[in-house]
Scaffold this motif. Structure first.
Motif, short mmCIF file in Angstrom:
data_model
loop_
_atom_site.label_atom_id
_atom_site.label_comp_id
_atom_site.label_asym_id
_atom_site.label_seq_id
_atom_site.Cartn_x
_atom_site.Cartn_y
_atom_site.Cartn_z
N TYR A 26 -69.51 -36.25 14.85
CA TYR A 26 -70.01 -34.79 14.76
C TYR A 26 -70.58 -34.51 16.33
N LEU A 27 -70.26 -33.43 16.84
CA LEU A 27 -70.67 -32.87 17.97
C LEU A 27 -71.28 -31.65 18.01
N THR B 222 -77.80 -34.32 9.42
CA THR B 222 -76.61 -34.21 9.91
C THR B 222 -75.99 -35.74 10.42
N THR B 223 -76.83 -36.34 11.00
CA THR B 223 -76.60 -37.68 11.57
C THR B 223 -76.27 -38.70 10.46
N HIS B 224 -76.95 -38.72 9.44
CA HIS B 224 -76.63 -39.74 8.23
C HIS B 224 -75.56 -39.16 7.39
N MET B 225 -74.96 -38.05 7.44
CA MET B 225 -74.00 -37.41 6.64
C MET B 225 -72.61 -37.96 7.57
N ALA B 226 -72.54 -37.58 8.81
CA ALA B 226 -71.64 -38.09 9.68
C ALA B 226 -71.20 -39.50 9.60
N LEU C 18 -73.81 -36.27 20.44
CA LEU C 18 -72.57 -36.97 19.83
C LEU C 18 -73.27 -38.09 18.77
N ILE C 19 -72.58 -37.87 17.58
CA ILE C 19 -72.81 -38.66 16.46
C ILE C 19 -71.42 -39.43 16.16
N GLU C 20 -71.11 -40.79 16.53
CA GLU C 20 -69.85 -41.34 16.41
C GLU C 20 -69.73 -41.75 14.91
N ALA D 12 -54.16 -33.38 23.39
CA ALA D 12 -54.07 -34.62 23.70
C ALA D 12 -54.89 -35.65 23.15
N GLU D 13 -54.57 -36.87 22.80
CA GLU D 13 -55.26 -38.01 22.08
C GLU D 13 -56.46 -38.26 22.74
N LEU D 14 -57.63 -38.11 21.97
CA LEU D 14 -59.04 -38.20 22.54
C LEU D 14 -59.87 -39.17 21.54
N ASP D 15 -60.66 -39.95 21.86
CA ASP D 15 -61.58 -40.74 21.20
C ASP D 15 -62.81 -40.02 21.27
N SER D 16 -63.91 -40.62 20.34
CA SER D 16 -65.09 -39.49 20.20
C SER D 16 -65.62 -39.16 21.50
N GLN D 17 -65.84 -40.12 22.46
CA GLN D 17 -66.52 -40.19 23.95
C GLN D 17 -65.68 -39.33 24.88
N ALA D 18 -64.32 -39.20 24.71
CA ALA D 18 -63.61 -38.52 25.72
C ALA D 18 -63.57 -36.98 25.18
#
Length: 252
Positions: free
Chosen positions: A215-216, A204-208, A162-164, A141-147
Motif C-alpha cells: 500500500y502506498l 490500513t497498515t495491518h490490512m496490507a 509505503l507499507i510493503e 515496466a517491472e517494479l518492486d515496492s521500493q521502486a
C-alpha cells in the motif's frame, strides 16, 4: 466569453454528473457573473485559492473540493463566511465536481494519475471505466515496492507512505485518488500486487500486511491535482477562454 449556463452544461454532460450519487453538490455552488472568460482551477476552494482568483480578475473558480458536504454544519460563520464573502463581493462563480471528476475516463483524477505514473488502465473494480472509482492496470515496466515508491515521489513531488505487503515484482496495480484506503481489501481480492491512494489510516497498515498487498499513501492533494487542471484545459480549448491552474500547497 461563454455564458455560465453553457459552460456548466458542457461540464455536466462531459462528466455525466447525473449518473453519480455523491457526498456533495456537483455543479454551480455559488452564482457569480453571467459571462465567463477567465477561470481559475484548483483542488480545493480554500481562501488562498479564492484570493488568487480575485488577484487575477477571474470570474469563475472551478474546483474538485467545493462546499456543502454531507453532514457539514449549515451555518455560515467564521471561515465559511469569509469564503462566501469573497465569492459574493467579487461576483465569482464557484463550480465544483467531486466523484464525476474522479471517474472520468480521460480527464479524471484516476485517469490522470495512471498516466503520470505510467500505468496502463485495464478495468475498474467497482464499475465501468469512466464510471467506477477503483482502477486497475499494469505498470509500463517491472517494479518492486521500493521502486514504485521512488517513482511516485519523483512524479508527484511527494514521498509516499509505503507499507510493503507484497514481496517481489509488482505486476498489477490498483489505484483510487483521494481518501480511498478502505478499498484495499477489494484491490487485494482482485489480485492487485499494490494499491495506491491518497491517505492512510491506522488499520490500513495491518490490512496490507495481512492481505499481502503493498500500500502506498501518495497524498490526497497530490493524487488529485491533475484532473481539475485537465478539465480547465479542456474548457479553454472548447470555448476559447483563459484558464489558470493554481496549486495551493498541501502536504496532506
Amino acid at each position: 466569453m461563454v455564458s455560465r449556463q453553457v459552460l456548466q452544461a458542457a461540464i455536466d454532460a462531459e462528466l455525466r454528473v447525473d449518473t453519480f450519487k455523491d457526498y456533495t453538490l456537483n455543479g454551480l455552488q455559488v452564482e457569480g457573473r453571467q459571462s465567463v472568460g477567465r477561470i481559475v482551477t484548483g483542488v480545493t476552494a480554500c481562501q488562498a485559492l479564492l484570493d488568487e482568483a480575485v488577484a487575477w480578475n477571474a470570474d469563475t473558480v472551478l474546483v474538485h473540493h467545493g462546499y456543502f458536504w454531507k453532514n457539514e454544519p449549515a451555518i455560515v460563520t467564521g471561515m465559511k463566511r469569509r469564503r462566501f464573502a469573497t465569492l459574493l463581493q467579487n461576483d465569482l462563480n464557484l463550480l465544483a465536481y467531486h466523484l464525476p471528476l474522479d471517474a472520468h475516463v480521460s480527464l479524471g483524477n484516476n485517469a490522470c494519475l495512471g498516466r503520470r505514473l505510467g500505468f496502463r488502465a485495464e478495468r475498474c473494480l467497482d464499475g465501468e471505466l469512466g464510471q467506477g472509482l477503483l482502477w486497475m492496470g499494469v505498470p509500463e515496466a517491472e517494479l518492486d515496492s521500493q521502486a514504485l515508491a521512488e517513482r511516485i515521489e519523483q512524479r508527484l513531488g511527494r514521498a509516499p507512505t509505503l507499507i510493503e505487503g507484497h514481496a517481489g515484482v509488482i505486476r498489477s496495480v490498483a489505484w483510487c485518488t483521494g481518501g480511498a484506503q478502505d478499498m484495499l481489501p477489494l484491490a487485494a481480492e482482485a489480485g492487485a500486487d499494490a494499491f495506491i491512494s491518497g491517505e492512510i489510516s491506522e488499520r490500513t497498515t495491518h490490512m496490507a500486511r495481512e492481505l499481502g498487498i503493498t500500500y502506498l499513501a501518495a497524498g490526497h492533494h497530490a493524487t488529485e491535482r491533475d484532473g481539475i487542471e485537465a478539465l480547465g484545459q479542456w474548457l479553454a480549448e472548447r470555448f476559447d477562454i483563459e484558464q489558470r491552474f493554481i496549486d495551493i500547497d498541501n502536504p496532506a
